[in-house]
Design a protein around this motif. Structure first.
Motif, PDB file in Angstrom:
ATOM      1  N   MET A 215      42.295  40.895  14.021  1.00 50.29           N
ATOM      2  CA  MET A 215      42.692  40.886  15.428  1.00 50.29           C
ATOM      3  C   MET A 215      41.467  41.126  16.304  1.00 50.29           C
ATOM      4  SD  MET A 215      46.311  42.936  15.360  1.00 50.29           S
ATOM      5  CE  MET A 215      45.801  44.195  14.201  1.00 50.29           C
ATOM      6  N   ASN A 216      41.384  40.379  17.396  1.00 50.93           N
ATOM      7  CA  ASN A 216      40.287  40.534  18.333  1.00 50.93           C
ATOM      8  C   ASN A 216      40.826  41.017  19.663  1.00 50.93           C
ATOM      9  OD1 ASN A 216      38.412  39.588  16.535  1.00 50.93           O
ATOM     10  ND2 ASN A 216      38.684  37.455  17.139  1.00 50.93           N
ATOM     11  N   GLN A 217      40.029  41.758  20.384  1.00 51.60           N
ATOM     12  CA  GLN A 217      40.428  42.256  21.687  1.00 51.60           C
ATOM     13  C   GLN A 217      39.279  42.064  22.652  1.00 51.60           C
ATOM     14  OE1 GLN A 217      41.281  46.413  21.829  1.00 51.60           O
ATOM     15  NE2 GLN A 217      42.055  46.385  23.916  1.00 51.60           N
ATOM     16  N   GLN A 218      39.583  41.456  23.817  1.00 48.32           N
ATOM     17  CA  GLN A 218      38.609  41.336  24.887  1.00 48.32           C
ATOM     18  C   GLN A 218      39.195  42.020  26.115  1.00 48.32           C
ATOM     19  OE1 GLN A 218      35.690  40.128  24.505  1.00 48.32           O
ATOM     20  NE2 GLN A 218      35.826  38.988  22.589  1.00 48.32           N
ATOM     21  N   THR A 219      38.465  42.897  26.738  1.00 46.97           N
ATOM     22  CA  THR A 219      38.972  43.611  27.895  1.00 46.97           C
ATOM     23  C   THR A 219      38.017  43.484  29.053  1.00 46.97           C
ATOM     24  OG1 THR A 219      37.913  45.663  27.178  1.00 46.97           O
ATOM     25  CG2 THR A 219      40.185  45.294  26.460  1.00 46.97           C
ATOM     26  N   ALA A 220      38.506  43.830  30.234  1.00 50.72           N
ATOM     27  CA  ALA A 220      37.687  43.810  31.438  1.00 50.72           C
ATOM     28  C   ALA A 220      37.550  45.243  31.930  1.00 50.72           C
ATOM     29  CB  ALA A 220      38.324  42.933  32.513  1.00 50.72           C
ATOM     30  N   GLY A 221      36.330  45.771  31.897  1.00 53.07           N
ATOM     31  CA  GLY A 221      36.117  47.140  32.343  1.00 53.07           C
ATOM     32  C   GLY A 221      36.914  48.113  31.499  1.00 53.07           C
ATOM     33  N   LYS A 222      37.611  49.044  32.176  1.00 50.82           N
ATOM     34  CA  LYS A 222      38.398  50.048  31.484  1.00 50.82           C
ATOM     35  C   LYS A 222      39.879  49.714  31.476  1.00 50.82           C
ATOM     36  CE  LYS A 222      35.146  53.832  32.378  1.00 50.82           C
ATOM     37  NZ  LYS A 222      34.977  55.184  32.937  1.00 50.82           N
ATOM     38  N   LEU A 223      40.239  48.509  31.880  1.00 51.52           N
ATOM     39  CA  LEU A 223      41.633  48.114  31.879  1.00 51.52           C
ATOM     40  C   LEU A 223      42.131  47.954  30.443  1.00 51.52           C
ATOM     41  CD1 LEU A 223      41.667  45.433  34.728  1.00 51.52           C
ATOM     42  CD2 LEU A 223      42.423  47.807  34.853  1.00 51.52           C
ATOM     43  N   SER A 224      43.371  48.362  30.196  1.00 47.03           N
ATOM     44  CA  SER A 224      43.954  48.229  28.864  1.00 47.03           C
ATOM     45  C   SER A 224      44.474  46.811  28.670  1.00 47.03           C
ATOM     46  CB  SER A 224      45.098  49.224  28.689  1.00 47.03           C
ATOM     47  OG  SER A 224      46.201  48.846  29.499  1.00 47.03           O
ATOM     48  N   MET A 225      44.821  46.499  27.428  1.00 42.51           N
ATOM     49  CA  MET A 225      45.418  45.205  27.144  1.00 42.51           C
ATOM     50  C   MET A 225      46.710  45.027  27.941  1.00 42.51           C
ATOM     51  SD  MET A 225      46.358  43.608  23.428  1.00 42.51           S
ATOM     52  CE  MET A 225      44.633  43.599  22.944  1.00 42.51           C
ATOM     53  N   PHE A 226      47.472  46.110  28.090  1.00 44.42           N
ATOM     54  CA  PHE A 226      48.703  46.051  28.871  1.00 44.42           C
ATOM     55  C   PHE A 226      48.402  45.696  30.328  1.00 44.42           C
ATOM     56  CE2 PHE A 226      52.278  47.738  31.264  1.00 44.42           C
ATOM     57  CZ  PHE A 226      53.365  47.353  30.496  1.00 44.42           C
ATOM     58  N   ASP A 227      47.374  46.319  30.905  1.00 49.21           N
ATOM     59  CA  ASP A 227      46.999  46.032  32.288  1.00 49.21           C
ATOM     60  C   ASP A 227      46.646  44.564  32.477  1.00 49.21           C
ATOM     61  OD1 ASP A 227      47.249  48.742  33.015  1.00 49.21           O
ATOM     62  OD2 ASP A 227      45.192  49.151  32.373  1.00 49.21           O
ATOM     63  N   LEU A 228      46.001  43.980  31.485  1.00 51.78           N
ATOM     64  CA  LEU A 228      45.490  42.623  31.611  1.00 51.78           C
ATOM     65  C   LEU A 228      46.508  41.558  31.219  1.00 51.78           C
ATOM     66  CD1 LEU A 228      41.952  43.252  30.122  1.00 51.78           C
ATOM     67  CD2 LEU A 228      42.458  42.673  32.496  1.00 51.78           C
ATOM     68  N   PHE A 229      47.369  41.867  30.263  1.00 49.42           N
ATOM     69  CA  PHE A 229      48.230  40.830  29.704  1.00 49.42           C
ATOM     70  C   PHE A 229      49.693  40.942  30.115  1.00 49.42           C
ATOM     71  CE2 PHE A 229      45.269  40.492  25.747  1.00 49.42           C
ATOM     72  CZ  PHE A 229      44.321  39.852  26.524  1.00 49.42           C
ATOM     73  N   ALA A 230      50.092  42.051  30.738  1.00 46.53           N
ATOM     74  CA  ALA A 230      51.518  42.288  30.988  1.00 46.53           C
ATOM     75  C   ALA A 230      51.928  41.942  32.412  1.00 46.53           C
ATOM     76  CB  ALA A 230      51.866  43.744  30.697  1.00 46.53           C
ATOM     77  N   ARG A 231      53.148  41.453  32.528  1.00 48.37           N
ATOM     78  CA  ARG A 231      53.856  41.387  33.805  1.00 48.37           C
ATOM     79  C   ARG A 231      54.882  42.517  33.800  1.00 48.37           C
ATOM     80  NH1 ARG A 231      56.370  35.635  33.420  1.00 48.37           N
ATOM     81  NH2 ARG A 231      55.789  35.861  31.211  1.00 48.37           N
TER      82      ARG A 231
END
Length: 375
Positions: A1-17
């Motif tokens: 599994m790979n994870q790319q994030t922006a700054g300190k945002l979590s995967m939930f912050d970036l991928f969730a509605r």
């Protein structure tokens, strides 16, 4: 599994509605064609979210020309509001996946309603006349199963309800039609009752040490897993009349699931994800087939949901943290570090979306780009 994030945002912050509902989300369902998910509230309301997203994560990922590094920008705007219905009952709303793009729900009078992805409501033509405690639907066989808490009733192809005869003491609520549509299982005060859906009389009654509160069939119809009322799991093989009890859980098992890709049973209720391979099912010994999955934590796992096509499982902790783990591996991919406790969680059939409901009424859809999970 790979994870790319922006700054300190979590995967939930970036991928969730995410949306806020007025009451706790108690259940959710994706429709059969994976175009929408319905969130059922403790206040009897239903809210529907289309899966189509103009700002999906895949559209927000950029890869640099120089180094090929992928980054994702946050959403520019909040997601469109949910499609809401008026309260259909004054308490928990029984819900099942209906035919085509529709959902089946039961109102306070025991009338079954058909709700499409746009929120349009039609009568399902079936009325029990009493509040419905348990509900399930089998699309291929067009069978509706429902219970008023005292007896189990079936309807074939929208026809009249017929009550199934039973030699067990009522208190029937949790019910589940087998994937092939040939049997229906129901929780009773003394264990598990299984009827053939083609018959009106007779049932197999499997006595268990406690009342089941959840029932899950395997895709091949061979096994059932039942979460027991005060804790533990009963593993039942009806055809061979075999029963195994998994009882060493520190907290009640509020969620369990089957992973078809991993051929494994996965359960909440421990301080790490509990999983067993069905190659050597844990019937006589709870250590048989045990699969070390995820990491041991300080708070208990409360919800689990198996990915439909990969050997992955999503798990939520009592502190609201959500992770994804590969079954049989100690690695975890953090999706959310903390939040309100999760009440219900499920994957879409294509495995691209994870829907989540919580005690504070928050509802969310996490959409994962294909590159997040390695094959």
């Amino acid at each position: 599994m790979n994870q790319q994030t922006a700054g300190k945002l979590s995967m939930f912050d970036l991928f969730a509605r995410s949306w806020q509902r007025p009451a706790a989300v108690v259940d959710l369902r994706f429709n059969t064609n994976d175009t929408a998910v319905a969130f059922a509230g403790a206040d009897g309301s239903l809210a529907i979210a289309p899966l189509a997203d103009n700002e999906s994560p895949e559209k927000r990922i950029r890869r640099s020309a120089d180094f090929g590094q992928a980054t994702i920008r946050p959403r520019k705007a909040p997601p469109p509001p949910l499609i809401e219905t008026a309260a259909l009952t004054q308490s928990m709303l029984p819900i099942a996946v209906g035919p085509s793009d529709r959902f089946v729900v039961a109102n306070g009078d025991g009338e079954l309603l058909s709700v499409d992805a746009s929120g349009e409501i039609e009568s399902g033509g079936i009325r029990l006349g009493r509040p419905v405690k348990g509900l399930d639907y089998h699309e291929e066989k067009r069978i509706t199963a429902l219970s008023d808490g005292a007896a189990l009733h079936l309807s074939h192809d929208g026809g009249p309800l017929r009550q199934l005869e039973s030699a067990v003491d009522g208190k029937i609520d949790a019910i589940a039609i087998s994937p092939d549509g040939l049997n229906v299982a129901a929780a009773t005060a003394a264990g598990l009752a299984i009827w053939q859906t083609s018959a009106t009389t007779g049932c197999d009654h499997i006595r268990l040490p406690e009342r089941p509160v959840l029932i899950r069939w395997t895709a091949d119809n061979r096994w059932l897993a039942c979460a027991l009322e005060t804790g533990g799991v009963a593993l039942v093989e009806p055809g061979a009349k075999r029963i195994g009890l998994l009882q060493d859980f520190p907290t009640p098992v509020s969620s369990l699931c089957w992973s078809r890709p991993a051929n494994a049973l996965v359960a909440a209720g421990a301080f790490r994800i509990a999983a067993w391979s069905m190659e050597t099912p844990p019937l006589a010994d709870s250590r048989s087939g045990a699969l070390t999955t995820g990491r041991t934590g300080y708070v208990a796992i409360e919800r689990v949901a198996a990915h439909p096509s990969k050997d992955l499982v999503a798990a939520s902790y009592a502190n609201g943290a959500i992770v994804i783990a590969r079954i049989g591996s100690g690695d975890e991919l953090p999706v959310r570090h903390a939040g309100e406790p999760v009440t219900v969680m499920a994957w879409s059939a294509d495995g691209n979306h994870l829907a989540i409901g919580a005690t504070d009424g928050s509802a969310a859809i996490v959409t994962f780009p294909p590159q997040i999970f390695k094959s």
